[in-house]
Design an enzyme around this catalytic site. Sequence first.
Site, mmCIF file in Angstrom:
data_model
loop_
_atom_site.group_PDB
_atom_site.id
_atom_site.type_symbol
_atom_site.label_atom_id
_atom_site.label_comp_id
_atom_site.label_asym_id
_atom_site.label_seq_id
_atom_site.Cartn_x
_atom_site.Cartn_y
_atom_site.Cartn_z
ATOM 1 N N ASP A 193 0.858 -1.198 0.000
ATOM 2 C CA ASP A 193 0.000 0.000 0.000
ATOM 3 C C ASP A 193 0.890 1.242 0.000
ATOM 4 O O ASP A 193 2.106 1.134 0.116
ATOM 5 C CB ASP A 193 -0.869 -0.006 1.266
ATOM 6 C CG ASP A 193 -0.009 -0.052 2.529
ATOM 7 O OD1 ASP A 193 0.340 1.013 3.035
ATOM 8 O OD2 ASP A 193 0.346 -1.170 2.981
ATOM 9 N N ASP A 245 0.536 3.660 2.316
ATOM 10 C CA ASP A 245 0.235 4.287 3.592
ATOM 11 C C ASP A 245 -0.896 5.303 3.358
ATOM 12 O O ASP A 245 -1.931 4.899 2.839
ATOM 13 C CB ASP A 245 1.517 4.889 4.194
ATOM 14 C CG ASP A 245 1.453 4.939 5.710
ATOM 15 O OD1 ASP A 245 0.762 4.095 6.304
ATOM 16 O OD2 ASP A 245 2.087 5.826 6.305
HETATM 17 N N1 ADE Z 1 2.296 -2.905 6.893
HETATM 18 C C1 ADE Z 1 1.768 -2.853 5.657
HETATM 19 N N2 ADE Z 1 1.434 -1.593 5.313
HETATM 20 C C2 ADE Z 1 1.751 -0.821 6.363
HETATM 21 C C3 ADE Z 1 1.647 0.569 6.624
HETATM 22 N N3 ADE Z 1 1.145 1.407 5.729
HETATM 23 N N4 ADE Z 1 2.082 1.015 7.825
HETATM 24 C C4 ADE Z 1 2.599 0.159 8.733
HETATM 25 N N5 ADE Z 1 2.703 -1.160 8.550
HETATM 26 C C5 ADE Z 1 2.286 -1.649 7.369
#
Ligand code: ADE
Length: 283
Positions: A220, A222
């Site tokens: 992703d 974030d």
């Molecule tokens: N693991 C997977 N995506 C994450 C994110 N955006 N922030 C923290 N841990 C994660």
Amino acid sequence: MANKIKVGLICGSGLGETLHKTFNCSSKTSRENAENDFGYPSSDLYHGCIDGVNIVLLARHGAGHVFSPTGVNYRANIEALRLAGCTHILASTACGSLTESISRGQLVVPDSFIDRTNSRKGTFYDGTSAKYSGVCHMPMEPAFDPRTSEILLQAAKKLGYNIKKGGTVVTIEGPRFSSKAESNALRLWGGHLVNMTICPEVFLAKEAGLLYAAVAMATDYDCWKESEDNVHAADVLVVFRQNVDKITNVLLEAVKIIGCGDWEQDILKLNDLIESSNVTAKK
Ligand code: ADE
């Protein structure tokens, strides 16, 4: 030396549950029997063999993903793998991308970290165990074992996967994700990836004398990127599962390559570093 090599595989979200079947692990040590000075590891330890190289599998979050990133007993996990005879650890981790150049599904072998955790035991050297006595100030450059990291890259390239060499992973405490302001701050600090588990695992492994490297998968963006959906736990698992075969294959291939090497000097060097970093006078 080659036959003394044993690789611990710490499997993150979405991987830990099934890998022992994929890797045909023939026996297991229950969590209870793997108890050590630091407590119980997250899961049973599964023992197997890949092309003559012994492996031990551990599910970081436990069977059924019962341990939150804060609740994982990282010390018990690393110590259980050390006591099982591991010389190396290969870890997998799902991460958020903090940069345009890392897109969903991209594999990365990180080479540094920023530790933003605040509720975890970050050293073995706190008087809990006689094995770790004194005060030990381990250097963190290199943070991840370079030779083992190189092997993860080599394995991925052999399989034809696109993998990025190097990158800084920021570990946040979680379990919540970052706010937009935090996400942007992590970018300004030079973070390329964000996750919740590489710290303290990477530095505990170093204190324990185990050669540790990680393969990260971006799942992703974030929440810093305007044109992308904000991170959601369900989406992290979906993207990870879509790409899980890549991680499994890289680990499998990396174990084989590790098994072909002579690691005696690397292990001795790390043990010398641990000893010389311990500033407490020997009695
Ligand atoms: N693991 C997977 N995506 C994450 C994110 N955006 N922030 C923290 N841990 C994660």
